[in-house]
Design a protein around this motif. Structure first.
Motif, PDB file in Angstrom:
ATOM      1  N   ASP A 104      31.161  19.889  10.794  1.00  0.00           N
ATOM      2  CA  ASP A 104      30.054  20.851  10.865  1.00  0.00           C
ATOM      3  C   ASP A 104      29.100  20.489  11.997  1.00  0.00           C
ATOM      4  O   ASP A 104      28.645  21.354  12.747  1.00  0.00           O
ATOM      5  N   LEU A 105      28.798  19.207  12.105  1.00  0.00           N
ATOM      6  CA  LEU A 105      27.901  18.744  13.163  1.00  0.00           C
ATOM      7  C   LEU A 105      28.501  19.011  14.534  1.00  0.00           C
ATOM      8  O   LEU A 105      27.813  19.480  15.440  1.00  0.00           O
ATOM      9  N   PHE A 106      29.791  18.734  14.695  1.00  0.00           N
ATOM     10  CA  PHE A 106      30.468  18.989  15.957  1.00  0.00           C
ATOM     11  C   PHE A 106      30.405  20.471  16.316  1.00  0.00           C
ATOM     12  O   PHE A 106      30.136  20.842  17.456  1.00  0.00           O
ATOM     13  N   PHE A 107      30.642  21.347  15.323  1.00  0.00           N
ATOM     14  CA  PHE A 107      30.608  22.790  15.547  1.00  0.00           C
ATOM     15  C   PHE A 107      29.211  23.245  15.971  1.00  0.00           C
ATOM     16  O   PHE A 107      29.061  24.037  16.899  1.00  0.00           O
ATOM     17  N   ILE A 108      28.186  22.714  15.324  1.00  0.00           N
ATOM     18  CA  ILE A 108      26.807  23.066  15.667  1.00  0.00           C
ATOM     19  C   ILE A 108      26.480  22.596  17.086  1.00  0.00           C
ATOM     20  O   ILE A 108      25.864  23.326  17.873  1.00  0.00           O
ATOM     21  N   ILE A 109      26.887  21.376  17.422  1.00  0.00           N
ATOM     22  CA  ILE A 109      26.638  20.850  18.770  1.00  0.00           C
ATOM     23  C   ILE A 109      27.372  21.687  19.808  1.00  0.00           C
ATOM     24  O   ILE A 109      26.825  21.994  20.876  1.00  0.00           O
ATOM     25  N   LEU A 110      28.602  22.080  19.512  1.00  0.00           N
ATOM     26  CA  LEU A 110      29.384  22.896  20.434  1.00  0.00           C
ATOM     27  C   LEU A 110      28.705  24.244  20.686  1.00  0.00           C
ATOM     28  O   LEU A 110      28.541  24.664  21.840  1.00  0.00           O
ATOM     29  N   ILE A 111      28.274  24.912  19.621  1.00  0.00           N
ATOM     30  CA  ILE A 111      27.593  26.199  19.767  1.00  0.00           C
ATOM     31  C   ILE A 111      26.287  26.023  20.535  1.00  0.00           C
ATOM     32  O   ILE A 111      25.959  26.808  21.428  1.00  0.00           O
ATOM     33  N   GLY A 112      25.540  24.977  20.203  1.00  0.00           N
ATOM     34  CA  GLY A 112      24.281  24.710  20.904  1.00  0.00           C
ATOM     35  C   GLY A 112      24.494  24.436  22.380  1.00  0.00           C
ATOM     36  O   GLY A 112      23.751  24.939  23.232  1.00  0.00           O
ATOM     37  N   THR A 113      25.515  23.655  22.694  1.00  0.00           N
ATOM     38  CA  THR A 113      25.799  23.332  24.089  1.00  0.00           C
ATOM     39  C   THR A 113      26.182  24.572  24.881  1.00  0.00           C
ATOM     40  O   THR A 113      25.689  24.792  25.991  1.00  0.00           O
ATOM     41  N   VAL A 114      27.058  25.384  24.307  1.00  0.00           N
ATOM     42  CA  VAL A 114      27.473  26.614  24.991  1.00  0.00           C
ATOM     43  C   VAL A 114      26.274  27.543  25.183  1.00  0.00           C
ATOM     44  O   VAL A 114      26.092  28.136  26.257  1.00  0.00           O
ATOM     45  N   THR A 115      25.436  27.649  24.156  1.00  0.00           N
ATOM     46  CA  THR A 115      24.242  28.496  24.256  1.00  0.00           C
ATOM     47  C   THR A 115      23.315  28.021  25.363  1.00  0.00           C
ATOM     48  O   THR A 115      22.818  28.825  26.170  1.00  0.00           O
ATOM     49  N   VAL A 116      23.085  26.714  25.420  1.00  0.00           N
ATOM     50  CA  VAL A 116      22.213  26.164  26.459  1.00  0.00           C
ATOM     51  C   VAL A 116      22.824  26.361  27.839  1.00  0.00           C
ATOM     52  O   VAL A 116      22.117  26.729  28.792  1.00  0.00           O
ATOM     53  N   MET A 117      24.128  26.145  27.967  1.00  0.00           N
ATOM     54  CA  MET A 117      24.773  26.312  29.267  1.00  0.00           C
ATOM     55  C   MET A 117      24.684  27.757  29.748  1.00  0.00           C
ATOM     56  O   MET A 117      24.356  28.012  30.908  1.00  0.00           O
ATOM     57  N   VAL A 118      24.960  28.702  28.865  1.00  0.00           N
ATOM     58  CA  VAL A 118      24.925  30.115  29.257  1.00  0.00           C
ATOM     59  C   VAL A 118      23.499  30.532  29.594  1.00  0.00           C
ATOM     60  O   VAL A 118      23.256  31.165  30.635  1.00  0.00           O
ATOM     61  N   SER A 119      22.533  30.176  28.739  1.00  0.00           N
ATOM     62  CA  SER A 119      21.150  30.592  29.011  1.00  0.00           C
ATOM     63  C   SER A 119      20.602  29.902  30.260  1.00  0.00           C
ATOM     64  O   SER A 119      19.864  30.510  31.035  1.00  0.00           O
TER      65      SER A 119
END
Length: 136
Positions: A104-119
């Protein structure tokens, strides 16, 4: 002649370092103001983000000049990785947590990282276009 150039170079570097420290102080001031407002208004939102939002609004309204935070902000972004090292070391202490909720933590970090990279990419693109005068 060479000594004079070295002396001027050192003075330039010292001025740039002093400017960066002052600008980091300005950024920290906005973070403190945001934290104070979050506490005063009982908001469940990070005060540092409120402070950066205030700074963003003041920059857009041209009340605060970009030159007031440019060098310090660039230095902080350049050294950003150093600020994450203590967090990574602290996570190692919670091995059992990682075994239970690691996926779950890995999934949250992955989504957060992608969100930060795109924004970040979209924001950088917008800034580049605005500097070129092509904001639509």
């Amino acid at each position: 002649m060479m000594r004079r150039l070295l002396h001027k170079s050192r003075i330039f570097k010292l001025r740039k370092a002093a400017t960066a420290l002052i600008q980091i102080g300005v950024l920290y001031f906005f973070s403190l103001v945001g934290s104070y407002l979050a506490e005063l208004l009982h908001l469940n939102f990070p005060g540092s983000l409120i402070g950066m939002g205030i700074l963003f609004i003041l920059l857009r309204l041209k009340i605060v000049s970009f030159k007031w935070v440019d060098i310090g902000g660039n230095w902080l972004l350049t050294e950003l990785l150093l600020f994450f090292i203590p967090s990574v070391v602290a996570i190692i202490q919670y091995g059992q947590f990682l075994h239970q909720d690691g996926f779950d933590l890995f999934f949250i970090i992955l989504i957060g990282t992608v969100t930060v990279m795109v924004s970040s990419g979209l924001t950088a693109e917008l800034i580049i276009r605005s500097k070129r005068g092509k904001v639509s």
